[in-house]
Design a protein around this motif. Structure first.
Motif, PDB file in Angstrom:
ATOM      1  N   THR A  65     -12.598 -16.878   5.659  1.00  9.75           N
ATOM      2  CA  THR A  65     -13.940 -16.525   5.228  1.00  9.75           C
ATOM      3  C   THR A  65     -13.930 -16.147   3.745  1.00  9.75           C
ATOM      4  N   VAL A  66     -15.123 -16.138   3.141  1.00 15.28           N
ATOM      5  CA  VAL A  66     -15.267 -15.743   1.750  1.00 15.28           C
ATOM      6  C   VAL A  66     -14.784 -14.306   1.548  1.00 15.28           C
ATOM      7  N   LEU A  67     -15.117 -13.448   2.505  1.00 13.19           N
ATOM      8  CA  LEU A  67     -14.723 -12.046   2.408  1.00 13.19           C
ATOM      9  C   LEU A  67     -13.200 -11.918   2.408  1.00 13.19           C
ATOM     10  N   SER A  68     -12.561 -12.730   3.238  1.00 14.61           N
ATOM     11  CA  SER A  68     -11.101 -12.712   3.305  1.00 14.61           C
ATOM     12  C   SER A  68     -10.491 -13.174   1.975  1.00 14.61           C
ATOM     13  N   GLN A  69     -11.126 -14.199   1.370  1.00 16.05           N
ATOM     14  CA  GLN A  69     -10.641 -14.670   0.062  1.00 16.05           C
ATOM     15  C   GLN A  69     -10.739 -13.554  -0.967  1.00 16.05           C
ATOM     16  N   LEU A  70     -11.894 -12.871  -0.986  1.00 13.31           N
ATOM     17  CA  LEU A  70     -12.077 -11.750  -1.922  1.00 13.31           C
ATOM     18  C   LEU A  70     -11.010 -10.699  -1.685  1.00 13.31           C
ATOM     19  N   GLY A  71     -10.756 -10.392  -0.429  1.00 12.42           N
ATOM     20  CA  GLY A  71      -9.755  -9.398  -0.076  1.00 12.42           C
ATOM     21  C   GLY A  71      -8.385  -9.773  -0.607  1.00 12.42           C
ATOM     22  N   HIS A  72      -8.039 -11.043  -0.429  1.00 10.48           N
ATOM     23  CA  HIS A  72      -6.752 -11.500  -0.949  1.00 10.48           C
ATOM     24  C   HIS A  72      -6.667 -11.306  -2.449  1.00 10.48           C
ATOM     25  N   ILE A  73      -7.763 -11.665  -3.167  1.00 11.55           N
ATOM     26  CA  ILE A  73      -7.744 -11.559  -4.628  1.00 11.55           C
ATOM     27  C   ILE A  73      -7.653 -10.097  -5.066  1.00 11.55           C
ATOM     28  N   VAL A  74      -8.470  -9.236  -4.448  1.00 11.35           N
ATOM     29  CA  VAL A  74      -8.554  -7.852  -4.935  1.00 11.35           C
ATOM     30  C   VAL A  74      -7.371  -7.018  -4.447  1.00 11.35           C
ATOM     31  N   PRO A  85      -2.083  -3.448   3.213  1.00 15.72           N
ATOM     32  CA  PRO A  85      -2.816  -2.763   4.285  1.00 15.72           C
ATOM     33  C   PRO A  85      -4.315  -2.680   3.999  1.00 15.72           C
ATOM     34  N   LEU A  86      -4.713  -2.662   2.729  1.00 15.37           N
ATOM     35  CA  LEU A  86      -6.138  -2.591   2.429  1.00 15.37           C
ATOM     36  C   LEU A  86      -6.834  -3.877   2.858  1.00 15.37           C
ATOM     37  N   TYR A  87      -6.154  -5.016   2.635  1.00 14.75           N
ATOM     38  CA  TYR A  87      -6.708  -6.286   3.117  1.00 14.75           C
ATOM     39  C   TYR A  87      -6.856  -6.249   4.634  1.00 14.75           C
TER      40      TYR A  87
END
Lengths: 734, 734
Positions: free
Chosen positions: B383-392, B397-399
């Motif tokens: 998902t887009v949210l998962s992509q953002l999570g990976h980048i940030v 554990p935060l991801y």
């Protein structure tokens, strides 16, 4: 009239649920109860007896006013037959709802108009019709019997196929023995010589049930195997059909269902053609084969080589024998169907049986010989019969006739079970071993319920085993030979008990039949246990257990609705009155005093209401007009609603006692049921009549919009003694 | 007490089916009917009123004798509350059959013990609990809204993704407008400001039904979309889960079902955690992303190149806009749920709404900005949210927290619908637009039937669309924005009608909301018609039609159970007595005289019998003891059976009139029903009471062994006026 009656009674398709003549004891009890009624009714007799209208409908000569089915022309539904006796005409059997009418019309279209009881005798079979109807099962067995046997032998390599000749000889002995045995059975049991009757009569109830279970499985499998094998014949010609075995088989079952629901005679006439066609085709095949053999000097061809997967031993030979024995399934059909023959039934039946066994032995022996000489081995792609056809006829129209006739006779052979299975269930139901619904003759004088049950069971089996003949054959022999064994053993006992003329010879013949059948049975169960026979070995005791439970239940019912004498006057007066008129006696008090007489029944009507509307007022008015004590009961989820209701009740005038039950957990039906139970506990001698107003909707979907408190209450209190539920309908316009 | 009552009444979860206060007219009619009863009961009043036992169960202080459930310790089921008033305790709600008890126990285990009505007020929500319960739907929408928008834009190639910023800006305007509009609606409709109420109040019944249909579809889709999207979040981390989407989704629906049947408060507490976790995760994501952006000087990355499949046009942009608009689904949740808040309800609700919209706009804007700067394009794998999570966050554990919280909030977001859907159905049922069963509060004070209905519908939709978010989104916007539009338009009318202080400003705000919503609605329906919106466009009118038919039916019922005044004495005497006491009036006679009074009801009891056994005699005795005329009726398939029965009847003593109906076509129930009808046609003033003996078996399977003539007869005559069916039970021992 009486003579006709006796005749009708002899044949099993007689009218439903014949009145069991009441015994002298019961009759005397009935008389005593009647005297008690006369005492207790006393002066009220006239009032109770005077009916406020003409129950003979004499004052109802004009057609009834148009109903909501006003389109339908009014018809005379009842005819006066005698004083106090009416005759219902056919229209009186029609349902009244729109859906019901539609279903009835569709049914009539498919099955034909209903037949009167008096049409029953016309539904009997002449020999030339009976032969194909009953023979199709037996004769068609040669289409799969030899093949099943060879399929087992080939497991030990193609060399093992030579064993087929001695095994076939053994089978022919078995066939003739069974034929002769059954010839003896038929005149001894002219009212139906099925294994169930014969075993029950001579070996007792349990043997009868075991035989019945075996036969039921046999009949179901006959349908499944015949259809599967018939489709094999079709697939030999059109391999593409192979992919649609299951739907095609189910379609055939549906066809058989409809055909048999229409009634046996039409079915018989239609089923004559394939049987005779098959006979002709096989005769041509054997004749042609004989000519060919003679032409080449009776040389024996060797079958194509096949690798041995198992070693050739006694076990394999026995398995082959029991598989081959499926060639004689269906031999018992005639003895079950004796009453369906024309007069003299047993003689016609016996002649038919002899013909059939003769034809069977000829066909089986001829086919086995041809197979042997032509060196045929079973193969996946086409049946043995198809291979023979190719060799003898080439590929011409005669081959096509052979395959078509085989397919047809097999598909229609299943029909034998449609005669036998319902008839067996009828016999069982008459002895309270099966549900009484199987006694009922359908519109078309066929045992519709049995026919439907068979179709369902066969469809399930056929679907489960994917319509594969090879999978079904191992299940087959056990049930058949179990029934044979019990039937023949029963006959041995029969001859021993009677010891009439020639009893020794008869006993030896049946004894031999029993012995051989038992051998096949044990062999089949043992050698094929792992291949599927275990299923049958499990199902048979389960069925027997089920039959016994059914019987036990009916026994309980009979005991509980039997009449018991009222104790002598002195004894009666000593009984506390409170106990005397309890509608339901606790089981321990059975036989003490169960009859009711109307004199002192204590009544209380309870009218449960949600609100005080027209429906509730009608229920109250109905109850009050019976001149028995009436009380209203209101279940309220809250105190406020209770207050509101009481206010309405008082506005109305508080004419009756009102009890309000507050239900803070919001349940309605259960607290009401418990309340009624508590009232009964307080005075067990009071009969409670719960008068429930019920709104009757016009359309089915509208029922979802109502809470059906009445129905739910009826279910909740039905196990309570002494609570009678009365439904006062309130109808809505469309 | 009265004050408490009014408070309870204000909230929609109030007690079931509140008594509709009877109008003055009906009250006067009731009084008149009561006077008529007094006249006609006359001297019989005492006899009818005197109940032969203590209906208050006073003489029943001892526990009842042990039943067949003797193991269960006897308990006090009723408590005297007032004279003539009992209070049912919890055990009185328990069923009595063994199966029933088992089900009740299982139910109690899963759902907890039943709650009293008085527990209702405790089931309200504090703001800090309400926020997560109601916000999960709205806030979780950002998990799929932006993604849906980008998925449309990418069809025109990756360059088209730059359009996301202006579209997002438009959506933010829409969100704020909707939020402000709803803020105005809440205080205006403090008892529940759902679109159904608001539209109905201002635009009329049809608009209310359309809004309701839109909302119902919205709620069902919320469950399906939220669960599908939640599973997408899980699949982004564990791709293997992708194969089990459908069973996993159905399991979640089952969990929600059970949780909600237990009651709203427990659910609320449990659902607070994921919502707050999601908030924290998003805040960290946005904060982290901002820091990163600042670190790299706010450079914009270009998204990975993607080929254009469609040309970028207005249509595509509009489709992207309506897909993005799914980010604001759930905004109406608060206004529906006002009464579930703590006092003062509307103020707490409004505050909660403001918080929620603020959080939504912040999250949505932040996420869209991050997506833009990081050049993210939607992809199949995650998902887009998962992509953002990976980048940030990288992969730490935060991801994991982000994905877990997203999955959880989405899975639990579905719960909002479990609050709203049953509540909507309650409102509709209260207005007779939906089946009355939806009024009923379950054991646990939850609207169980609505909860079950939602679960079934959501499971069907979820299964049909294979739990695929992309397939479901096109169905989503139409229903939501239909409801928004109608609700806001209704508010415009509301302000216009009232014209209180600030009415112009309020009207403009709601007018703007209505206009924007309508635009989105039309756009969504038009641009997504072929993608699935057609289904919704068809279903909505169907639902509206269904609601109208339901309403019509209830109207008919109400008219038909309403009380009608009895005509003046003079008029009454002129009526032919024969017509006066017909239990059922033909529809044409409506309003003429439908009430019943007990005075002159003419009775005839008919006892149908198959044989003269104990069961039949009990039915006869019951009928005769009512002191009304009684006749026996016997249906015979043959003349012989008829003769046999008559002989028994004469042996018994021929105490009552016997009519024999011969039925040569073997039908039993239909001829009997027609006969009863013919009797009624002869004397329409006679009420027929059919007294049917019914054998009650102990085990369910045994029912298959009986023919249930009583039940079938009841069904056959239920549409006949003036026929009352009474069932006299005959119980069998186990």
């Amino acid at each position: 009239m009486a003579a006709e009656r006796r005749d009708a009674g002899e044949q099993p398709q007689g009218p439903v649920d014949q009145p069991e003549r009441v015994g002298t004891h019961q009759r005397r009890v009935l008389e005593q109860i009647g005297r008690h009624w006369a005492d207790t009714l006393g002066s009220r007799r006239a009032a109770v007896r005077t009916v406020p209208l003409d129950p003979g409908l004499g004052s109802y000569p004009e057609p009834p006013p148009p109903t909501r089915f006003g389109r339908v022309a009014p018809v005379q539904m009842f005819r006066a037959e005698a004083p106090d006796e009416l005759m219902a005409t056919e229209p009186a059997g029609a349902p009244e709802t729109r859906t019901g009418l539609l279903v009835a019309r569709l049914r009539r279209l498919v099955l034909g108009p209903p037949l009167r009881n008096s049409a029953l005798l016309r539904e009997r079979m002449r020999k030339l019709v009976a032969m194909p109807v009953l023979a199709s099962d037996l004769l068609s067995s040669v289409a799969y019997g030899p093949e099943s046997m060879l399929s087992v032998l080939i497991l030990a390599g193609s060399a093992a196929l030579r064993l087929s000749i001695p095994i076939a000889a053994g089978l022919i002995v078995l066939m003739i023995t069974a034929g002769v045995s059954y010839r003896q059975t038929i005149p001894a049991y002219p009212q139906g010589a099925g294994a169930y009757n014969v075993a029950g009569d001579n070996l007792g109830g349990l043997a009868a049930l075991v035989a019945a279970a075996g036969l039921m499985i046999d009949y179901v499998l006959t349908v499944a195997v015949s259809i599967a094998s018939g489709l094999d014949a079709v697939t030999s010609v059109f391999p593409a059909v192979g992919g649609y075995t299951v739907p095609a088989g189910l379609a055939v079952i549906l066809l058989l269902l409809a055909g048999n629901l229409r009634g046996v005679r039409q079915a018989g006439a239609a089923f004559a053609i394939p049987t005779y066609a098959f006979l002709i085709a096989i005769v041509l095949l054997l004749g042609g084969g004989l000519v060919q053999l003679a032409g080449r000097g009776f040389t024996v061809f060797t079958p194509p080589p096949a690798a041995a997967q198992e070693s050739l031993g006694v076990l394999l030979a026995l398995r082959a024998f029991t598989s081959g024995a499926t060639s004689m399934t269906g031999i018992e059909a005639v003895s079950n169907a004796i009453p369906a023959f024309e007069r003299v039934e047993w003689r016609n039946a016996r002649t038919t049986l002899s013909w059939m066994v003769g034809v069977l032995v000829t066909m089986f022996a001829g086919l086995m010989a041809l197979i042997h000489f032509d060196g045929i081995a079973p193969e996946q792609r086409q049946t043995v019969l198809s291979q023979l056809g190719h060799i003898v006829f080439g590929g011409g129209p005669l081959y096509d006739l052979l395959q078509a006739a085989t397919a047809l006779i097999l598909l229609f052979a299943a029909n034998t079970s449609y005669n036998d299975f319902p008839r067996l269930l009828f016999f069982m139901a008459r002895s309270y071993d099966a549900p009484r619904v199987f006694l009922r003759l359908g519109d078309r004088l066929a045992f519709s319920n049995g026919i439907i049950a068979l179709s369902v069971a066969a469809a399930l089996i056929f679907g489960t085993f994917h319509g594969n003949t090879g999978n079904l054959i191992p299940l087959y022999a056990v049930g058949v030979f179990l029934a044979f064994t019990l039937s023949q053993s029963g006959m041995v006992v029969h001859w021993w008990r009677r010891r009439g003329s020639h009893w020794r010879k008869s006993m030896v013949v049946n004894g031999l039949g029993a012995l051989l059948s038992a051998l096949v049975l044990v062999t089949a169960a043992a050698t094929k246990f792992t291949e599927g026979a275990w299923l049958v070995v499990i199902v048979i005791p389960c069925l027997v257990l089920l039959f016994r439970r059914i019987r036990h239940h009916y026994d309980v019912v009979r005991d509980n609705v039997a009449l018991h004498p009222i104790p002598a006057q002195a004894a009666r007066n000593a009984i506390i009155p409170a106990r005397r008129f309890v509608l339901e006696q606790p089981p321990t008090a059975a036989g003490e005093e169960q009859e009711e007489s109307p004199e002192e029944l204590q009544h209380l009507a309870v009218v449960p209401m949600a609100r005080l509307d027209l429906a509730s007022l009608r229920a109250l008015a109905y109850a009050a007009s019976l001149s028995i004590p009436v009380m209203g009961a209101h279940i309220s989820p809250s105190h406020e609603e209770a207050e509101e209701f009481r206010e309405q009740w008082n506005t109305w005038g508080d004419h009756l006692h009102l009890e309000i039950i507050e239900s803070p957990y919001r349940a309605i039906v259960a607290p009401l049921a418990h309340y009624l139970k508590a009232l009964r506990a307080e005075r067990p001698d009071v009969t409670l009549t719960v008068v429930v107003p019920e709104i009757i909707v016009k359309r089915h979907w509208q029922e979802l919009l109502h809470s059906h408190t009445g129905d739910r209450l009826r279910r909740a209190v039905r196990h309570q003694p002494g609570i009678v539920v009365t439904t006062v309908p309130v109808h809505l316009p469309a």
